[in-house]
Write a protein that holds these residues in place. Structure first.
Motif, PDB file in Angstrom:
ATOM      1  N   PHE A  99       0.857  -1.181   0.000  1.00 57.37           N
ATOM      2  CA  PHE A  99       0.000   0.000   0.000  1.00 57.37           C
ATOM      3  C   PHE A  99       0.895   1.234   0.000  1.00 57.37           C
ATOM      4  CE2 PHE A  99      -4.547   1.070   1.074  1.00 57.37           C
ATOM      5  CZ  PHE A  99      -4.430   2.449   0.933  1.00 57.37           C
ATOM      6  N   GLY A 100       0.896   1.966  -1.125  1.00 54.77           N
ATOM      7  CA  GLY A 100       1.739   3.154  -1.234  1.00 54.77           C
ATOM      8  C   GLY A 100       1.035   4.388  -0.696  1.00 54.77           C
ATOM      9  N   THR A 101       1.773   5.200   0.068  1.00 55.52           N
ATOM     10  CA  THR A 101       1.192   6.421   0.635  1.00 55.52           C
ATOM     11  C   THR A 101       2.148   7.592   0.465  1.00 55.52           C
ATOM     12  OG1 THR A 101       2.115   6.378   2.884  1.00 55.52           O
ATOM     13  CG2 THR A 101       0.231   4.932   2.442  1.00 55.52           C
ATOM     14  N   GLY A 102       1.644   8.768   0.794  1.00 50.24           N
ATOM     15  CA  GLY A 102       2.469   9.971   0.753  1.00 50.24           C
ATOM     16  C   GLY A 102       3.245  10.197   2.027  1.00 50.24           C
ATOM     17  N   GLY A 103       3.418   9.163   2.827  1.00 51.35           N
ATOM     18  CA  GLY A 103       4.190   9.264   4.063  1.00 51.35           C
ATOM     19  C   GLY A 103       3.326   9.134   5.295  1.00 51.35           C
ATOM     20  N   VAL A 104       3.964   8.950   6.428  1.00 54.73           N
ATOM     21  CA  VAL A 104       3.251   8.802   7.693  1.00 54.73           C
ATOM     22  C   VAL A 104       2.440  10.077   7.983  1.00 54.73           C
ATOM     23  CG1 VAL A 104       3.497   8.504  10.182  1.00 54.73           C
ATOM     24  CG2 VAL A 104       4.973   7.223   8.620  1.00 54.73           C
ATOM     25  N   GLY A 105       1.168   9.882   8.265  1.00 59.13           N
ATOM     26  CA  GLY A 105       0.308  11.018   8.555  1.00 59.13           C
ATOM     27  C   GLY A 105      -0.416  11.587   7.358  1.00 59.13           C
ATOM     28  N   SER A 106      -0.057  11.147   6.160  1.00 56.16           N
ATOM     29  CA  SER A 106      -0.771  11.614   4.964  1.00 56.16           C
ATOM     30  C   SER A 106      -2.169  11.002   4.955  1.00 56.16           C
ATOM     31  CB  SER A 106      -0.015  11.208   3.701  1.00 56.16           C
ATOM     32  OG  SER A 106      -0.013   9.791   3.554  1.00 56.16           O
ATOM     33  N   TYR A 121       6.004   7.069   0.574  1.00 54.58           N
ATOM     34  CA  TYR A 121       6.729   7.938  -0.351  1.00 54.58           C
ATOM     35  C   TYR A 121       6.543   9.377   0.132  1.00 54.58           C
ATOM     36  CZ  TYR A 121       7.067   3.921  -3.501  1.00 54.58           C
ATOM     37  OH  TYR A 121       7.342   2.691  -4.044  1.00 54.58           O
ATOM     38  N   LYS A 122       7.053  10.330  -0.621  1.00 54.89           N
ATOM     39  CA  LYS A 122       6.919  11.732  -0.222  1.00 54.89           C
ATOM     40  C   LYS A 122       5.596  12.342  -0.664  1.00 54.89           C
ATOM     41  CE  LYS A 122      11.871  12.768  -0.140  1.00 54.89           C
ATOM     42  NZ  LYS A 122      12.961  13.585  -0.723  1.00 54.89           N
ATOM     43  N   ALA A 123       5.016  11.789  -1.731  1.00 59.87           N
ATOM     44  CA  ALA A 123       3.776  12.361  -2.256  1.00 59.87           C
ATOM     45  C   ALA A 123       3.148  11.389  -3.239  1.00 59.87           C
ATOM     46  CB  ALA A 123       4.057  13.693  -2.958  1.00 59.87           C
ATOM     47  N   LEU A 124       1.889  11.671  -3.610  1.00 66.97           N
ATOM     48  CA  LEU A 124       1.187  10.838  -4.583  1.00 66.97           C
ATOM     49  C   LEU A 124       1.936  10.801  -5.910  1.00 66.97           C
ATOM     50  CD1 LEU A 124      -1.335   9.209  -5.409  1.00 66.97           C
ATOM     51  CD2 LEU A 124      -2.430  11.380  -6.007  1.00 66.97           C
ATOM     52  N   ALA A 125       2.610  11.889  -6.238  1.00 62.23           N
ATOM     53  CA  ALA A 125       3.353  11.950  -7.501  1.00 62.23           C
ATOM     54  C   ALA A 125       4.431  10.876  -7.579  1.00 62.23           C
ATOM     55  CB  ALA A 125       3.990  13.331  -7.664  1.00 62.23           C
ATOM     56  N   GLU A 126       4.890  10.383  -6.436  1.00 53.17           N
ATOM     57  CA  GLU A 126       5.879   9.304  -6.425  1.00 53.17           C
ATOM     58  C   GLU A 126       5.211   7.932  -6.362  1.00 53.17           C
ATOM     59  OE1 GLU A 126       8.677   9.877  -3.297  1.00 53.17           O
ATOM     60  OE2 GLU A 126       9.477  11.749  -4.101  1.00 53.17           O
ATOM     61  N   VAL A 127       4.002   7.892  -5.811  1.00 49.90           N
ATOM     62  CA  VAL A 127       3.303   6.612  -5.689  1.00 49.90           C
ATOM     63  C   VAL A 127       2.851   6.102  -7.047  1.00 49.90           C
ATOM     64  CG1 VAL A 127       1.298   5.451  -4.689  1.00 49.90           C
ATOM     65  CG2 VAL A 127       2.537   7.162  -3.347  1.00 49.90           C
ATOM     66  N   ILE A 128       2.378   6.995  -7.903  1.00 52.63           N
ATOM     67  CA  ILE A 128       1.853   6.583  -9.211  1.00 52.63           C
ATOM     68  C   ILE A 128       2.887   5.835 -10.045  1.00 52.63           C
ATOM     69  CG2 ILE A 128       1.005   7.462 -11.433  1.00 52.63           C
ATOM     70  CD1 ILE A 128      -0.616   9.527  -9.861  1.00 52.63           C
ATOM     71  N   PRO A 129       4.115   6.382 -10.240  1.00 51.07           N
ATOM     72  CA  PRO A 129       5.094   5.606 -11.001  1.00 51.07           C
ATOM     73  C   PRO A 129       5.469   4.296 -10.326  1.00 51.07           C
ATOM     74  CG  PRO A 129       6.033   7.702 -10.234  1.00 51.07           C
ATOM     75  CD  PRO A 129       4.596   7.728  -9.941  1.00 51.07           C
ATOM     76  N   ALA A 130       5.417   4.273  -8.991  1.00 57.27           N
ATOM     77  CA  ALA A 130       5.712   3.025  -8.284  1.00 57.27           C
ATOM     78  C   ALA A 130       4.635   1.980  -8.575  1.00 57.27           C
ATOM     79  CB  ALA A 130       5.815   3.288  -6.788  1.00 57.27           C
ATOM     80  N   MET A 131       3.386   2.429  -8.678  1.00 54.94           N
ATOM     81  CA  MET A 131       2.315   1.489  -9.037  1.00 54.94           C
ATOM     82  C   MET A 131       2.464   1.011 -10.472  1.00 54.94           C
ATOM     83  SD  MET A 131      -1.177   2.873  -7.195  1.00 54.94           S
ATOM     84  CE  MET A 131      -2.125   1.493  -7.830  1.00 54.94           C
ATOM     85  N   LEU A 132       2.810   1.933 -11.343  1.00 54.94           N
ATOM     86  CA  LEU A 132       3.007   1.552 -12.739  1.00 54.94           C
ATOM     87  C   LEU A 132       4.167   0.578 -12.901  1.00 54.94           C
ATOM     88  CD1 LEU A 132       2.497   5.060 -14.415  1.00 54.94           C
ATOM     89  CD2 LEU A 132       0.938   3.107 -14.531  1.00 54.94           C
ATOM     90  N   GLY A 133       5.177   0.740 -12.037  1.00 54.11           N
ATOM     91  CA  GLY A 133       6.353  -0.124 -12.109  1.00 54.11           C
ATOM     92  C   GLY A 133       6.213  -1.421 -11.350  1.00 54.11           C
TER      93      GLY A 133
END
Length: 328
Positions: free
Chosen positions: A160-167, A189-201
């Protein structure tokens, strides 16, 4: 007669002195705004709150006949930009446009140099942000119930990818775990912008996010939307059920962009700003633009926004305590 004249003169002098003491405040309120208004956005340029702030700022500029400047002060889950507003003078020229839930989360997990309850005052809601439960198309589940069944059969293995603890994404993961008994593997991760490529990958299988960011990948067949954290289905994706319809009760948070000022700003100025925001957010073009991106633009009274924050404080505070959520 002479004595009466002297008293009249003294009274006039006293009145003039009193008026002199009151005039700066009265003048400041009466002439507001007489210089540029600043909207602090505690996130990077190009993010949802930033784009919304610039649209709102453009409308406010026309409505108030004043220049409106949007400044980005990103970092620390919104704490840096929020602190800038708290440090500014309480003169009605500096405002905060923020993800509403961070006002609750940050004091629970961090130690911000301010107390939102004391140092900020609500002005208006700006736009509701509905978040969706999103999975990779590779995950063998096409609805909420089959997704939970799959996750239960693979405890601690579904990422489960997130934008970090507390997001908000992290809080949604915690809500799902708490409500269903599922155990996910948290990948921050730091933000949703980093989660999306991780999901794609293929590094991440699940997340929660806004429809604007996710829809292009849903249309390509890369992602699936299983539910939305809203009271009703959304026109932009009417086939996606609400989390309650899907069988997950209220296990999916959504949030909003909200507008705040530093405590101490004269109520007359706050009322004028709220009235201006109400007009700007009612504009058909702006509402249509927001709806096309899954946002529900619309103003509120300060009391209505305070009521929503009070619900956040109760619900999120309880979740953080019960789940033992901490920043590592």
């Amino acid at each position: 007669m002479k004595r009466k004249s002297v008293l009249q003169v003294c009274g006039a002098v006293a009145l003039a002195a009193a008026c002199g003491l009151m005039s700066p405040l009265a003048s400041a309120q009466g002439s507001w705004p007489s210089r540029p208004i600043r909207i602090e956005v505690p996130y990077p340029p190009g993010t949802g709150p930033d784009v919304m702030a610039r649209l709102v700022g453009e409308g406010l500029s026309k409505e108030l006949k004043a220049s409106v400047v949007v400044e980005n002060k990103a970092g620390a889950n919104g704490i840096i930009g929020t602190a800038e507003v708290v440090k500014a003078p309480a003169d009605g020229y500096t405002y905060l446009l923020v993800d509403r839930l961070t006002l609750t989360v940050n004091p629970l997990l961090y130690q911000p140099p301010y107390d939102p309850k004391k140092d900020l005052v609500s002005v208006s809601n700006i736009a509701d942000v509905n978040l969706y439960l999103v999975t990779s198309a590779q995950l063998p589940a096409n609805d909420f119930k089959s997704f939970i069944a799959y996750a239960k059969a693979n405890p601690g293995k579904v990422t489960f990818g997130t934008g970090g603890v507390g997001s908000v994404m992290h809080l949604n993961m915690e809500l799902l775990e708490s409500g269903t008994g599922v155990k996910f593997l948290h990948v921050p991760y730091k933000a949703l912008a980093e989660v999306i490529p991780a999901m794609l990958g293929g590094q991440v299988e699940v997340t929660s996010g806004g429809v604007e960011a996710m829809l292009p990948y849903v249309q390509k067949g890369s992602f699936k939307l299983l539910a939305v954290g809203a009271p009703t289905r959304q026109a932009i994706v009417p086939n996606v059920p609400t989390i309650a319809e899907a069988g997950g009760s209220d296990m999916l948070l959504s949030t909003s962009y909200s507008f705040h000022a530093k405590s101490g700003v004269p109520p007359e100025i706050l009322a004028r700003m709220n009235a201006a925001l109400t007009k700007v957010l009612a504009q058909p073009e702006l509402k249509r633009w927001a709806a096309e991106r899954g946002l529900g633009a619309g103003a509120s009274t300060p009391a209505e926004l305070d009521a929503r924050i009070a619900v956040d404080n109760d619900r999120i505070g309880r979740l953080v305590r019960e789940r033992g959520i901490k920043v590592q």
